[in-house]
Design a protein around this motif. Structure first.
Motif, PDB file in Angstrom:
ATOM      1  N   ALA A  55       0.913  -1.151   0.084  1.00  0.00           N
ATOM      2  CA  ALA A  55      -0.063   0.230   0.166  1.00  0.00           C
ATOM      3  C   ALA A  55       0.788   1.342   0.155  1.00  0.00           C
ATOM      4  CB  ALA A  55      -1.009  -0.148   0.968  1.00  0.00           C
ATOM      5  N   LEU A  56       1.877   1.286   0.704  1.00  0.00           N
ATOM      6  CA  LEU A  56       2.726   2.378   0.842  1.00  0.00           C
ATOM      7  C   LEU A  56       3.556   2.550  -0.594  1.00  0.00           C
ATOM      8  CD1 LEU A  56       4.489   1.637   4.443  1.00  0.00           C
ATOM      9  CD2 LEU A  56       3.069   3.847   3.589  1.00  0.00           C
TER      10      LEU A  56
ATOM     11  N   GLU B 163       0.433 -12.389  -3.193  1.00  0.00           N
ATOM     12  CA  GLU B 163      -1.042 -12.226  -3.134  1.00  0.00           C
ATOM     13  C   GLU B 163      -1.067 -10.857  -4.137  1.00  0.00           C
ATOM     14  OE1 GLU B 163      -4.869 -13.117  -2.999  1.00  0.00           O
ATOM     15  OE2 GLU B 163      -3.055 -14.283  -2.074  1.00  0.00           O
ATOM     16  N   PRO B 164      -1.632 -11.191  -5.203  1.00  0.00           N
ATOM     17  CA  PRO B 164      -2.288 -10.065  -5.954  1.00  0.00           C
ATOM     18  C   PRO B 164      -3.150  -9.248  -4.933  1.00  0.00           C
ATOM     19  CG  PRO B 164      -3.194 -11.891  -6.890  1.00  0.00           C
ATOM     20  CD  PRO B 164      -2.212 -12.218  -5.801  1.00  0.00           C
ATOM     21  N   ILE B 165      -3.024  -7.953  -4.705  1.00  0.00           N
ATOM     22  CA  ILE B 165      -3.932  -7.096  -4.176  1.00  0.00           C
ATOM     23  C   ILE B 165      -4.697  -5.959  -4.816  1.00  0.00           C
ATOM     24  CG2 ILE B 165      -3.806  -5.439  -2.042  1.00  0.00           C
ATOM     25  CD1 ILE B 165      -3.251  -8.388  -1.231  1.00  0.00           C
ATOM     26  N   VAL B 166      -4.090  -5.230  -5.817  1.00  0.00           N
ATOM     27  CA  VAL B 166      -4.484  -4.161  -6.320  1.00  0.00           C
ATOM     28  C   VAL B 166      -4.241  -4.065  -7.648  1.00  0.00           C
ATOM     29  CG1 VAL B 166      -2.660  -2.596  -5.769  1.00  0.00           C
ATOM     30  CG2 VAL B 166      -4.968  -1.598  -5.938  1.00  0.00           C
ATOM     31  N   ALA B 167      -5.262  -3.437  -8.600  1.00  0.00           N
ATOM     32  CA  ALA B 167      -4.839  -3.093  -9.928  1.00  0.00           C
ATOM     33  C   ALA B 167      -4.781  -1.445  -9.927  1.00  0.00           C
ATOM     34  CB  ALA B 167      -5.847  -3.651 -10.903  1.00  0.00           C
ATOM     35  N   VAL B 168      -3.991  -0.972 -10.737  1.00  0.00           N
ATOM     36  CA  VAL B 168      -3.747   0.362 -10.910  1.00  0.00           C
ATOM     37  C   VAL B 168      -3.729   0.890 -12.259  1.00  0.00           C
ATOM     38  CG1 VAL B 168      -2.521   2.486 -10.509  1.00  0.00           C
ATOM     39  CG2 VAL B 168      -2.329   0.378  -9.151  1.00  0.00           C
ATOM     40  N   ALA B 169      -4.579   1.816 -12.884  1.00  0.00           N
ATOM     41  CA  ALA B 169      -4.661   2.349 -14.231  1.00  0.00           C
ATOM     42  C   ALA B 169      -4.001   3.876 -14.151  1.00  0.00           C
ATOM     43  CB  ALA B 169      -6.212   2.650 -14.893  1.00  0.00           C
ATOM     44  N   ILE B 170      -2.994   4.155 -15.022  1.00  0.00           N
ATOM     45  CA  ILE B 170      -2.375   5.423 -15.150  1.00  0.00           C
ATOM     46  C   ILE B 170      -2.573   6.001 -16.426  1.00  0.00           C
ATOM     47  CG2 ILE B 170      -0.172   6.483 -14.864  1.00  0.00           C
ATOM     48  CD1 ILE B 170      -0.399   3.157 -13.470  1.00  0.00           C
ATOM     49  N   GLY B 171      -2.691   7.413 -16.410  1.00  0.00           N
ATOM     50  CA  GLY B 171      -3.086   7.922 -17.420  1.00  0.00           C
ATOM     51  C   GLY B 171      -3.076   9.443 -17.532  1.00  0.00           C
ATOM     52  N   GLY B 172      -3.521  10.087 -18.660  1.00  0.00           N
ATOM     53  CA  GLY B 172      -3.883  11.366 -18.755  1.00  0.00           C
ATOM     54  C   GLY B 172      -5.544  11.701 -18.697  1.00  0.00           C
TER      55      GLY B 172
ATOM     56  N   HIS C 119      -5.532   5.416 -10.924  1.00  0.00           N
ATOM     57  CA  HIS C 119      -6.719   4.953 -10.196  1.00  0.00           C
ATOM     58  C   HIS C 119      -6.746   3.539 -10.025  1.00  0.00           C
ATOM     59  CE1 HIS C 119     -11.427   5.500 -10.350  1.00  0.00           C
ATOM     60  NE2 HIS C 119     -10.976   3.974  -9.916  1.00  0.00           N
ATOM     61  N   GLN C 120      -6.752   3.232  -8.520  1.00  0.00           N
ATOM     62  CA  GLN C 120      -6.454   2.165  -7.909  1.00  0.00           C
ATOM     63  C   GLN C 120      -7.839   1.254  -7.780  1.00  0.00           C
ATOM     64  OE1 GLN C 120      -3.860   2.712  -4.200  1.00  0.00           O
ATOM     65  NE2 GLN C 120      -4.186   4.570  -4.803  1.00  0.00           N
ATOM     66  N   MET C 121      -7.716   0.119  -8.057  1.00  0.00           N
ATOM     67  CA  MET C 121      -8.931  -0.829  -8.250  1.00  0.00           C
ATOM     68  C   MET C 121      -8.831  -1.956  -7.425  1.00  0.00           C
ATOM     69  SD  MET C 121      -8.938  -0.177 -12.333  1.00  0.00           S
ATOM     70  CE  MET C 121      -7.365  -0.302 -12.611  1.00  0.00           C
ATOM     71  N   ALA C 122      -9.745  -2.240  -6.795  1.00  0.00           N
ATOM     72  CA  ALA C 122     -10.253  -3.739  -6.081  1.00  0.00           C
ATOM     73  C   ALA C 122     -10.862  -4.663  -7.341  1.00  0.00           C
ATOM     74  CB  ALA C 122     -10.598  -3.578  -4.819  1.00  0.00           C
ATOM     75  N   GLY C 123     -11.200  -4.154  -8.205  1.00  0.00           N
ATOM     76  CA  GLY C 123     -11.973  -4.936  -8.936  1.00  0.00           C
ATOM     77  C   GLY C 123     -11.390  -5.660 -10.239  1.00  0.00           C
ATOM     78  N   PHE C 124     -10.702  -6.627  -9.606  1.00  0.00           N
ATOM     79  CA  PHE C 124     -10.153  -7.534 -10.882  1.00  0.00           C
ATOM     80  C   PHE C 124     -10.118  -8.868 -10.060  1.00  0.00           C
ATOM     81  CE2 PHE C 124      -6.633  -6.757  -7.778  1.00  0.00           C
ATOM     82  CZ  PHE C 124      -5.731  -7.755  -7.963  1.00  0.00           C
ATOM     83  N   ASP C 125      -9.913  -9.889 -10.954  1.00  0.00           N
ATOM     84  CA  ASP C 125     -10.023 -11.245 -10.585  1.00  0.00           C
ATOM     85  C   ASP C 125      -8.397 -11.746 -10.071  1.00  0.00           C
ATOM     86  OD1 ASP C 125     -10.007 -14.302 -10.420  1.00  0.00           O
ATOM     87  OD2 ASP C 125     -11.728 -14.271 -11.818  1.00  0.00           O
ATOM     88  N   ARG C 126      -8.265 -12.055  -8.803  1.00  0.00           N
ATOM     89  CA  ARG C 126      -7.093 -12.416  -8.099  1.00  0.00           C
ATOM     90  C   ARG C 126      -6.560 -13.826  -8.779  1.00  0.00           C
ATOM     91  NH1 ARG C 126      -6.809 -10.380  -1.705  1.00  0.00           N
ATOM     92  NH2 ARG C 126      -7.465  -8.311  -1.960  1.00  0.00           N
TER      93      ARG C 126
END
Length: 207
Positions: A121-122, A160-169, A139-146
């Protein structure tokens, strides 16, 4: 309210309304879904996201954070995108990059890794703030299939996969579902400090 009631412009800035001034990186951080499909990350920008994550603090300097990451147009981007929930798939195709944050939860001796998720998380907050510094959004997301992510990328059992992140403009609201347009234009809010920070006894506000 209907989509016609909105302009197609996402606010370029939604600064946090704070009780006292905070650093602009913190005040300006927010998580839009309306991302610009034309935004491209340079090699340096992309590397800097994960360099920032690398220098996050962790328990005993154990550095439990790992990432699977790719820019749009790379095969791994599509593989990460395929693990996302249906709702997140609808807007993340415009992201300049996608990542899955993975925490080490078992150490080399087979014992539980203390604070592994906290360390991830840090690191991920560092990543997102680096994006803000580059004029980008994370944009951090919990909505993904671990389980799907684990199978797709061969993630070992001790991670353990925990979070997905989208980065953009920042992009446009045009073409977004009404429910997502509403979220993009909704004011940012937080609980007051009086509900979060206590003194003397539990529930006694410090501020």
């Amino acid at each position: 309210m209907t989509a016609e009631d909105y302009t197609v412009e996402v606010p370029a800035s939604k600064p946090a309304q704070t009780s006292v001034p905070v650093h602009p990186l913190l005040a300006e951080r927010w998580s839009p879904r309306a991302l610009d499909p034309a935004t491209v990350l340079s090699d340096e920008q992309f590397t800097a996201l994960f360099e920032a994550a690398r220098w996050a603090p962790s328990w005993g300097n154990t550095q439990p954070a790992r990432y699977l990451a790719a820019r749009r147009g790379e095969p791994t981007f599509d593989r990460i995108h395929g693990t996302l929930s249906r709702g997140n798939k609808g807007w993340t195709s415009n992201a300049a990059a996608l990542a899955i944050g993975v925490a080490r939860v078992v150490d080399e001796d087979g014992e539980p890794m203390p604070y592994g998720e906290y360390g991830l998380a840090l690191a991920t907050e560092n990543l997102v703030l680096q994006a803000v510094a580059e004029g980008l959004y994370g944009h951090q997301m919990a909505g993904f299939d671990r389980d799907a992510a684990r199978a797709e990328f061969g993630i070992p059992a001790e991670f353990e996969p925990i979070v997905a992140v989208a980065i953009g403009g920042l992009g446009s609201l045009a073409g977004m579902p009404e429910r997502l347009q509403e979220k993009e234009l909704r004011p940012r809010t937080r609980k007051p400090l009086a509900e979060l920070v206590f003194t003397d006894t539990w529930g006694q506000p410090r501020f």
